[in-house]
Motif scaffolding. Structure first.
Motif, short mmCIF file in Angstrom:
data_model
loop_
_atom_site.label_atom_id
_atom_site.label_comp_id
_atom_site.label_asym_id
_atom_site.label_seq_id
_atom_site.Cartn_x
_atom_site.Cartn_y
_atom_site.Cartn_z
N LEU A 129 -68.47 -39.40 38.23
CA LEU A 129 -69.94 -39.60 39.18
C LEU A 129 -69.99 -40.89 40.31
O LEU A 129 -68.81 -41.44 40.15
N ASP A 130 -70.54 -40.83 41.19
CA ASP A 130 -70.94 -41.44 42.35
C ASP A 130 -72.24 -41.57 42.61
O ASP A 130 -73.05 -40.67 41.82
N ALA A 131 -72.52 -42.22 44.01
CA ALA A 131 -73.77 -42.76 44.09
C ALA A 131 -73.95 -40.92 44.84
O ALA A 131 -75.54 -40.94 45.43
N GLY A 132 -72.62 -39.93 45.35
CA GLY A 132 -73.26 -38.73 45.65
C GLY A 132 -72.99 -37.89 44.83
O GLY A 132 -74.00 -36.55 45.32
N THR A 133 -73.86 -38.40 43.72
CA THR A 133 -73.89 -36.77 42.56
C THR A 133 -75.13 -36.47 43.02
O THR A 133 -76.35 -37.49 42.53
N ARG A 134 -75.34 -35.10 43.22
CA ARG A 134 -76.64 -34.62 42.45
C ARG A 134 -76.96 -33.82 41.24
O ARG A 134 -78.12 -33.79 40.80
N LEU A 135 -76.27 -33.40 41.61
CA LEU A 135 -76.24 -32.33 39.58
C LEU A 135 -74.51 -33.40 38.79
O LEU A 135 -73.96 -33.33 39.02
N ILE A 136 -75.39 -33.13 37.31
CA ILE A 136 -74.17 -33.46 36.71
C ILE A 136 -74.11 -32.21 35.90
O ILE A 136 -75.62 -31.86 34.97
N VAL A 137 -73.32 -32.27 35.19
CA VAL A 137 -72.96 -31.26 33.98
C VAL A 137 -72.20 -32.56 33.25
O VAL A 137 -70.96 -32.87 32.90
N LEU A 138 -72.99 -32.34 31.76
CA LEU A 138 -72.61 -32.09 30.72
C LEU A 138 -71.95 -32.36 29.60
O LEU A 138 -72.95 -30.90 29.25
N GLY A 139 -70.73 -31.70 29.14
CA GLY A 139 -70.55 -31.28 27.78
C GLY A 139 -71.01 -32.07 27.02
O GLY A 139 -71.84 -32.85 26.44
N SER A 140 -69.84 -31.79 25.36
CA SER A 140 -70.48 -32.62 24.06
C SER A 140 -69.27 -33.15 23.82
O SER A 140 -69.76 -34.68 23.99
N PHE A 141 -68.15 -33.11 23.94
CA PHE A 141 -67.09 -33.98 23.29
C PHE A 141 -65.64 -33.22 23.95
O PHE A 141 -65.37 -31.86 23.33
N PRO A 142 -65.41 -33.79 24.88
CA PRO A 142 -63.19 -33.01 25.20
C PRO A 142 -62.85 -32.47 24.31
O PRO A 142 -62.76 -32.97 23.43
N SER A 143 -62.47 -31.25 24.36
CA SER A 143 -61.29 -30.96 23.85
C SER A 143 -60.20 -32.06 22.93
O SER A 143 -59.59 -32.73 23.69
N VAL A 144 -58.89 -30.89 22.19
CA VAL A 144 -58.49 -31.96 21.76
C VAL A 144 -57.10 -32.19 22.53
O VAL A 144 -56.95 -32.36 23.29
N ALA A 145 -57.21 -30.48 23.74
CA ALA A 145 -56.53 -30.59 25.14
C ALA A 145 -56.68 -31.14 25.92
O ALA A 145 -56.00 -31.93 26.76
N SER A 146 -58.07 -31.78 26.05
CA SER A 146 -58.16 -32.67 27.21
C SER A 146 -58.23 -34.30 27.20
O SER A 146 -58.08 -34.15 28.13
N LEU A 147 -58.09 -33.99 25.92
CA LEU A 147 -58.36 -35.19 25.29
C LEU A 147 -56.64 -36.23 25.46
O LEU A 147 -56.10 -37.00 25.86
N ARG A 148 -56.07 -34.38 25.11
CA ARG A 148 -54.30 -35.34 24.91
C ARG A 148 -53.57 -35.46 26.83
O ARG A 148 -53.03 -36.44 26.95
N ALA A 149 -54.83 -34.59 27.42
CA ALA A 149 -54.37 -34.26 28.63
C ALA A 149 -54.98 -35.58 29.85
O ALA A 149 -54.76 -35.92 30.33
N GLN A 150 -55.82 -35.99 29.04
CA GLN A 150 -57.24 -36.89 29.87
C GLN A 150 -57.78 -36.46 31.13
O GLN A 150 -57.50 -37.24 31.74
N ARG A 151 -57.62 -35.43 30.87
CA ARG A 151 -59.31 -34.76 31.92
C ARG A 151 -59.48 -33.60 31.58
O ARG A 151 -59.73 -33.57 30.32
N TYR A 152 -61.33 -33.64 32.35
CA TYR A 152 -62.14 -32.43 31.25
C TYR A 152 -61.18 -31.09 32.06
O TYR A 152 -60.88 -31.01 32.34
N TYR A 153 -61.61 -30.42 31.43
CA TYR A 153 -61.97 -29.15 30.30
C TYR A 153 -60.00 -28.59 30.51
O TYR A 153 -59.94 -27.73 31.63
N ALA A 154 -59.72 -29.20 29.92
CA ALA A 154 -57.63 -28.70 30.49
C ALA A 154 -57.21 -27.99 29.38
O ALA A 154 -56.22 -27.49 29.40
#
Length: 175
Positions: free
Chosen positions: A18-43
């Motif tokens: 996010l940054d100063a230009g963010t108008r909408l934020i999508v909040l997930g719950s917590f990253p999946s195992v795949a996302s944590l492993r990749a260090q990327r959202y929704y991996a």
């Protein structure tokens, strides 16, 4: 103590996009195992998050590298984060989350001065809508993009996401 009775490891989530230009934020719950492993959202390859955003914006996000995806988020005024900063969990299911620690959701308005609304990606995230509603902004519950949410078709999820994104000027025609 047997191996099966050992406590689950403490997991730590990803930093916000996010940054100063963010108008909408999508909040997930917590990253999946795949996302944590990749260090990327929704991996996880079956998660429909990038496919839905690509359809909303007319971009091949699913085929782009992660840096290009996150650049597209920022360019469209979209932020991404999770409600939980840390938790204990085996596997990737939200139902397995235990001893969760919330992220500093109260800081979102300060961090994102143009913020118009918050959308929760799924039911577990939406359980914390009272915290996001306290910011005085519209709060939405979106159908989860997770492969575990198989009861919703892609088209039905896309329509629900399009409605929220259009209300805040984040669809292809308005971005």
């Amino acid at each position: 103590m047997t191996l099966t009775s050992l406590p689950a490891l403490r997991l730590h989530g990803l930093g916000p996009i996010l940054d100063a230009g963010t108008r909408l934020i999508v909040l997930g719950s917590f990253p999946s195992v795949a996302s944590l492993r990749a260090q990327r959202y929704y991996a996880h390859p079956q998660n429909q998050f990038w496919k839905i955003l690509g359809a909303l914006w007319g971009l091949p996000l699913h085929d782009m590298n992660y840096q290009a995806r996150t650049d597209a988020l920022r360019a469209h005024g979209l932020g991404v984060w999770d409600v939980y900063a840390a938790c204990e969990r085996e596997g990737s299911l939200d139902s397995a989350i235990e001893n969760a620690q919330l992220n500093d959701l109260a800081s979102l308005k300060t961090r994102c001065p143009r913020l118009q609304a918050i959308a929760h990606n799924g039911g577990e995230s939406f359980k914390h809508a009272r915290h996001t509603r306290a910011l005085g902004l519209p709060v939405y519950r979106l159908p989860s993009t997770s492969p575990a949410n198989a009861s919703w078709t892609f088209e039905r999820k896309l329509a629900a996401w399009r409605e929220v994104f259009a209300a805040h000027g984040l669809t292809q025609q308005e971005a």
